[in-house]
Design a protein around this motif. Structure first.
Motif, PDB file in Angstrom:
ATOM      1  N   ARG A 134       4.583  -5.333   7.840  1.00 25.32           N
ATOM      2  CA  ARG A 134       5.715  -5.734   8.688  1.00 25.32           C
ATOM      3  C   ARG A 134       6.034  -4.658   9.717  1.00 25.32           C
ATOM      4  NH1 ARG A 134      11.829  -7.742   6.828  1.00 25.32           N
ATOM      5  NH2 ARG A 134      12.423  -8.514   8.906  1.00 25.32           N
ATOM      6  N   LEU A 135       5.941  -3.397   9.316  1.00 25.11           N
ATOM      7  CA  LEU A 135       6.157  -2.315  10.276  1.00 25.11           C
ATOM      8  C   LEU A 135       5.149  -2.395  11.423  1.00 25.11           C
ATOM      9  CD1 LEU A 135       6.859   0.807   8.044  1.00 25.11           C
ATOM     10  CD2 LEU A 135       8.456  -0.232   9.654  1.00 25.11           C
ATOM     11  N   ARG A 136       3.891  -2.545  11.077  1.00 30.08           N
ATOM     12  CA  ARG A 136       2.858  -2.642  12.115  1.00 30.08           C
ATOM     13  C   ARG A 136       3.145  -3.783  13.073  1.00 30.08           C
ATOM     14  NH1 ARG A 136      -2.668  -5.418  10.563  1.00 30.08           N
ATOM     15  NH2 ARG A 136      -1.080  -7.049  10.431  1.00 30.08           N
ATOM     16  N   ASP A 137       3.503  -4.936  12.537  1.00 29.47           N
ATOM     17  CA  ASP A 137       3.707  -6.122  13.368  1.00 29.47           C
ATOM     18  C   ASP A 137       4.990  -6.054  14.189  1.00 29.47           C
ATOM     19  OD1 ASP A 137       1.370  -7.032  12.271  1.00 29.47           O
ATOM     20  OD2 ASP A 137       2.338  -8.405  10.851  1.00 29.47           O
ATOM     21  N   SER A 138       5.903  -5.153  13.819  1.00 25.28           N
ATOM     22  CA  SER A 138       7.181  -5.063  14.533  1.00 25.28           C
ATOM     23  C   SER A 138       7.109  -4.185  15.776  1.00 25.28           C
ATOM     24  CB  SER A 138       8.264  -4.527  13.588  1.00 25.28           C
ATOM     25  OG  SER A 138       8.474  -5.414  12.516  1.00 25.28           O
ATOM     26  N   TYR A 139       6.043  -3.406  15.909  1.00 20.17           N
ATOM     27  CA  TYR A 139       5.836  -2.568  17.093  1.00 20.17           C
ATOM     28  C   TYR A 139       4.467  -2.900  17.687  1.00 20.17           C
ATOM     29  CZ  TYR A 139       9.644   0.309  15.137  1.00 20.17           C
ATOM     30  OH  TYR A 139      10.837   0.775  14.633  1.00 20.17           O
ATOM     31  N   PRO A 140       4.270  -4.114  18.192  1.00 19.78           N
ATOM     32  CA  PRO A 140       2.909  -4.560  18.532  1.00 19.78           C
ATOM     33  C   PRO A 140       2.285  -3.846  19.721  1.00 19.78           C
ATOM     34  CG  PRO A 140       4.543  -6.175  19.248  1.00 19.78           C
ATOM     35  CD  PRO A 140       5.286  -5.166  18.436  1.00 19.78           C
ATOM     36  N   ASN A 141       3.083  -3.288  20.623  1.00 23.34           N
ATOM     37  CA  ASN A 141       2.528  -2.742  21.864  1.00 23.34           C
ATOM     38  C   ASN A 141       2.602  -1.230  21.972  1.00 23.34           C
ATOM     39  OD1 ASN A 141       2.022  -5.418  22.860  1.00 23.34           O
ATOM     40  ND2 ASN A 141       4.214  -5.562  23.352  1.00 23.34           N
ATOM     41  N   THR A 142       3.229  -0.585  20.999  1.00 21.40           N
ATOM     42  CA  THR A 142       3.489   0.849  21.146  1.00 21.40           C
ATOM     43  C   THR A 142       2.987   1.679  19.983  1.00 21.40           C
ATOM     44  OG1 THR A 142       5.694   0.567  20.164  1.00 21.40           O
ATOM     45  CG2 THR A 142       5.532   0.442  22.575  1.00 21.40           C
ATOM     46  N   LEU A 143       3.107   1.178  18.763  1.00 23.24           N
ATOM     47  CA  LEU A 143       2.783   1.962  17.590  1.00 23.24           C
ATOM     48  C   LEU A 143       1.291   2.285  17.545  1.00 23.24           C
ATOM     49  CD1 LEU A 143       3.792   3.198  14.905  1.00 23.24           C
ATOM     50  CD2 LEU A 143       3.312   0.982  13.832  1.00 23.24           C
ATOM     51  N   LYS A 144       0.984   3.539  17.245  1.00 22.45           N
ATOM     52  CA  LYS A 144      -0.410   3.979  17.186  1.00 22.45           C
ATOM     53  C   LYS A 144      -0.863   4.312  15.769  1.00 22.45           C
ATOM     54  CE  LYS A 144      -0.163   5.888  21.869  1.00 22.45           C
ATOM     55  NZ  LYS A 144      -0.215   7.132  22.692  1.00 22.45           N
ATOM     56  N   ARG A 145       0.042   4.901  14.981  1.00 21.76           N
ATOM     57  CA  ARG A 145      -0.359   5.371  13.657  1.00 21.76           C
ATOM     58  C   ARG A 145       0.791   5.232  12.665  1.00 21.76           C
ATOM     59  NH1 ARG A 145      -2.385   8.538  17.722  1.00 21.76           N
ATOM     60  NH2 ARG A 145      -0.254   9.312  17.987  1.00 21.76           N
ATOM     61  N   ILE A 146       0.442   4.931  11.407  1.00 21.70           N
ATOM     62  CA  ILE A 146       1.374   4.994  10.286  1.00 21.70           C
ATOM     63  C   ILE A 146       0.801   5.970   9.269  1.00 21.70           C
ATOM     64  CG2 ILE A 146       2.517   3.766   8.410  1.00 21.70           C
ATOM     65  CD1 ILE A 146       2.378   1.227  10.045  1.00 21.70           C
ATOM     66  N   HIS A 147       1.618   6.935   8.843  1.00 30.34           N
ATOM     67  CA  HIS A 147       1.201   7.957   7.895  1.00 30.34           C
ATOM     68  C   HIS A 147       1.993   7.762   6.600  1.00 30.34           C
ATOM     69  CE1 HIS A 147      -0.427  10.204  11.444  1.00 30.34           C
ATOM     70  NE2 HIS A 147       0.640   9.681  12.026  1.00 30.34           N
ATOM     71  N   VAL A 148       1.351   7.417   5.524  1.00 31.47           N
ATOM     72  CA  VAL A 148       1.988   7.256   4.223  1.00 31.47           C
ATOM     73  C   VAL A 148       1.868   8.574   3.471  1.00 31.47           C
ATOM     74  CG1 VAL A 148       1.946   6.012   2.030  1.00 31.47           C
ATOM     75  CG2 VAL A 148       1.506   4.782   4.178  1.00 31.47           C
ATOM     76  N   LYS A 168      -3.615   2.626  13.427  1.00 35.86           N
ATOM     77  CA  LYS A 168      -4.365   3.339  12.398  1.00 35.86           C
ATOM     78  C   LYS A 168      -3.423   3.668  11.234  1.00 35.86           C
ATOM     79  CE  LYS A 168      -8.063   3.511  15.019  1.00 35.86           C
ATOM     80  NZ  LYS A 168      -7.524   2.814  16.205  1.00 35.86           N
ATOM     81  N   LEU A 169      -3.949   3.515  10.017  1.00 35.16           N
ATOM     82  CA  LEU A 169      -3.163   3.766   8.813  1.00 35.16           C
ATOM     83  C   LEU A 169      -3.803   4.906   8.027  1.00 35.16           C
ATOM     84  CD1 LEU A 169      -0.864   2.905   6.862  1.00 35.16           C
ATOM     85  CD2 LEU A 169      -2.483   1.253   5.872  1.00 35.16           C
ATOM     86  N   PHE A 170      -2.982   5.904   7.657  1.00 34.20           N
ATOM     87  CA  PHE A 170      -3.477   7.073   6.941  1.00 34.20           C
ATOM     88  C   PHE A 170      -2.659   7.300   5.677  1.00 34.20           C
ATOM     89  CE2 PHE A 170      -4.106   7.922  11.505  1.00 34.20           C
ATOM     90  CZ  PHE A 170      -5.478   8.144  11.542  1.00 34.20           C
ATOM     91  N   HIS A 171      -3.310   7.822   4.660  1.00 31.21           N
ATOM     92  CA  HIS A 171      -2.615   8.309   3.469  1.00 31.21           C
ATOM     93  C   HIS A 171      -2.692   9.826   3.464  1.00 31.21           C
ATOM     94  CE1 HIS A 171      -2.145   9.598  -0.750  1.00 31.21           C
ATOM     95  NE2 HIS A 171      -1.303   8.595  -0.821  1.00 31.21           N
ATOM     96  N   VAL A 213       1.939  19.223  10.090  1.00 32.73           N
ATOM     97  CA  VAL A 213       1.426  19.578  11.415  1.00 32.73           C
ATOM     98  C   VAL A 213      -0.065  19.877  11.338  1.00 32.73           C
ATOM     99  CG1 VAL A 213       1.551  21.289  13.259  1.00 32.73           C
ATOM    100  CG2 VAL A 213       3.659  20.375  12.270  1.00 32.73           C
ATOM    101  N   GLU A 214      -0.502  20.524  10.258  1.00 28.89           N
ATOM    102  CA  GLU A 214      -1.943  20.763  10.082  1.00 28.89           C
ATOM    103  C   GLU A 214      -2.707  19.443  10.007  1.00 28.89           C
ATOM    104  OE1 GLU A 214      -2.461  23.120   6.617  1.00 28.89           O
ATOM    105  OE2 GLU A 214      -1.491  24.902   7.440  1.00 28.89           O
ATOM    106  N   CYS A 215      -2.150  18.457   9.308  1.00 33.80           N
ATOM    107  CA  CYS A 215      -2.802  17.140   9.226  1.00 33.80           C
ATOM    108  C   CYS A 215      -2.900  16.502  10.605  1.00 33.80           C
ATOM    109  CB  CYS A 215      -2.033  16.231   8.278  1.00 33.80           C
ATOM    110  SG  CYS A 215      -2.111  16.694   6.541  1.00 33.80           S
ATOM    111  N   LEU A 216      -1.830  16.585  11.385  1.00 32.81           N
ATOM    112  CA  LEU A 216      -1.848  16.020  12.729  1.00 32.81           C
ATOM    113  C   LEU A 216      -2.838  16.771  13.616  1.00 32.81           C
ATOM    114  CD1 LEU A 216       2.001  15.472  13.287  1.00 32.81           C
ATOM    115  CD2 LEU A 216       0.295  13.765  12.646  1.00 32.81           C
ATOM    116  N   ASP A 217      -2.859  18.078  13.470  1.00 28.37           N
ATOM    117  CA  ASP A 217      -3.771  18.884  14.271  1.00 28.37           C
ATOM    118  C   ASP A 217      -5.229  18.515  13.961  1.00 28.37           C
ATOM    119  OD1 ASP A 217      -4.552  20.805  16.104  1.00 28.37           O
ATOM    120  OD2 ASP A 217      -4.493  22.436  14.634  1.00 28.37           O
ATOM    121  N   ALA A 218      -5.520  18.277  12.685  1.00 30.13           N
ATOM    122  CA  ALA A 218      -6.874  17.912  12.290  1.00 30.13           C
ATOM    123  C   ALA A 218      -7.303  16.581  12.909  1.00 30.13           C
ATOM    124  CB  ALA A 218      -6.986  17.834  10.780  1.00 30.13           C
ATOM    125  N   ARG A 219      -6.319  15.747  13.265  1.00 30.67           N
ATOM    126  CA  ARG A 219      -6.621  14.455  13.899  1.00 30.67           C
ATOM    127  C   ARG A 219      -6.464  14.519  15.417  1.00 30.67           C
ATOM    128  NH1 ARG A 219      -3.034  11.728   9.180  1.00 30.67           N
ATOM    129  NH2 ARG A 219      -4.651  11.775   7.567  1.00 30.67           N
TER     130      ARG A 219
END
Length: 356
Positions: free
Chosen positions: A255-269, A313-316, A347-353
């Motif tokens: 539902r989160l993904r579908d609620s931001y159809p034009n802007t959302l790039k990544r979800i980090h769990v 993109k979805l990340f754990h 921040v290290e995780c984000l930097d790695a991506r």
């Protein structure tokens, strides 16, 4: 009452409808602007009765100054902001005069803050805040671990609340790297992901708000590039069924993904950081619905990639070993040093991506 200056930038969930409804109900929400004035008066309306520790705002007048904490009281009041001498002459200029940044943030989870008016001394203008490039809106969702709650016994581990929570640490770090990171926080202590017969969980509160306020209609005007979710400790504590929790989490992510159809790039769990309360357990750290959440996220991420390779993109993010009991105040809630370490690891995780 006059409307607030249009140049004020609001971040987080604010009710901006009407002449007197500049109100927020979520910690981490803030407003910012620039001015050449050296005295700003805010007319505030605290919508709830004062209670120790949990009704505070933070403000900063000038980039060099430390944040100042001010407790709210019920009803209207004026708050006068002035810069420190170190800030008075440092900054960019407007019309030959030095501009200073002003930021006001609701830092505690128990308050509801209303801004009634903003005026600058000597009739000087309130100007838009400086905008960096690129703009990086970020949304953090969760409960006490995200909101910066710390139990009030033995003194507060986080006297500045959400300002010291790991989400704020991440945003400030990115801003120090020249990114215009912006914070939206939807988090409240004690919340579960799953709704029950008697209480709504985040699966509903994210959209409906709490007590009918602060819901989807008041979402940030900057839709997020990245969503970070850390939730589940309270569900486990209340004995939630593991399979039902996983199914609810999966539906919430979709539902989160579908609620931001034009802007959302990544979800980090983000997996909760663990319980350290039970030394009799075979392992000191008790995981929260892991590795089940990780398996669900990996399968869901692959299905998203197959259906839309250019989509969200979805990340754990596994957090085992990030902190230990010494960096919590009670075996669950991180102290300030714990949040700083968690923020640095994120921040290290984000930097790695390639995202820093």
């Amino acid at each position: 009452m006059a409307r607030l200056p249009s140049n004020v930038q609001f971040q987080g969930r604010w009710d901006l409808d009407g002449d007197d409804r500049y109100a927020t109900h979520w910690c981490g929400s803030s407003l910012s602007f620039q001015t050449t004035s050296r005295s700003i008066t805010l007319q505030l309306g605290s919508l709830t009765a004062s209670r120790k520790n949990y009704h505070n705002v933070l403000w900063r007048f000038g980039s060099q100054s430390a944040v100042t904490r001010t407790s709210l009281v019920k009803g209207k009041r004026a708050m006068v902001l002035t810069p420190t001498p170190a800030d008075a002459g440092a900054g960019s200029t407007h019309g030959g005069e030095v501009l200073l940044d002003v930021t006001v943030m609701l830092c505690d989870w128990g308050a509801k803050l209303q801004i009634l008016d903003i005026t600058a001394a000597d009739g000087r203008p309130v100007l838009p805040p400086a905008v960096g490039s690129p703009v990086r809106p970020m949304l953090f969702i969760g409960a006490s671990l995200v909101s910066g709650f710390s139990p009030p016994f033995r003194g507060l581990a986080l006297p500045h609340g959400s300002f010291q929570a790991f989400g704020s640490v991440v945003v400030r770090t990115l801003r120090a790297h020249g990114k215009d990171a912006r914070l939206e926080m939807v988090a409240y202590p004690g919340l579960r992901l799953m709704s029950t017969e008697h209480d709504k969980g985040m699966e509903d509160i994210f959209w409906d708000g709490m007590d009918g306020v602060g819901g989807w209609e008041q979402r940030s005007k900057d839709p997020p590039d990245d969503i970070f979710i850390c939730i589940g400790s309270n569900d486990r504590g209340w004995g939630a069924d593991k399979d039902e929790f996983i199914q609810t989490y999966r539906a919430f992510l979709v539902r989160l993904r579908d609620s931001y159809p034009n802007t959302l790039k990544r979800i980090h769990v983000i997996s909760p950081f663990g319980l350290f309360k039970y030394p009799s357990e075979p392992e000191d750290r008790v995981a929260i619905f892991e590795p089940d959440v990780q398996h669900m996220v990996e399968l869901l991420a692959e299905s998203w990639r197959q259906s839309n390779p250019e989509g969200v993109k979805l990340f754990h993010i596994a957090t085992d070993g990030w902190i230990d009991k010494s960096l919590t105040c009670d075996g669950l809630h991180p102290i300030m040093e714990g949040h700083e370490k968690i923020g640095a690891r994120l921040v290290e995780c984000l930097d790695a991506r390639g995202l820093v």
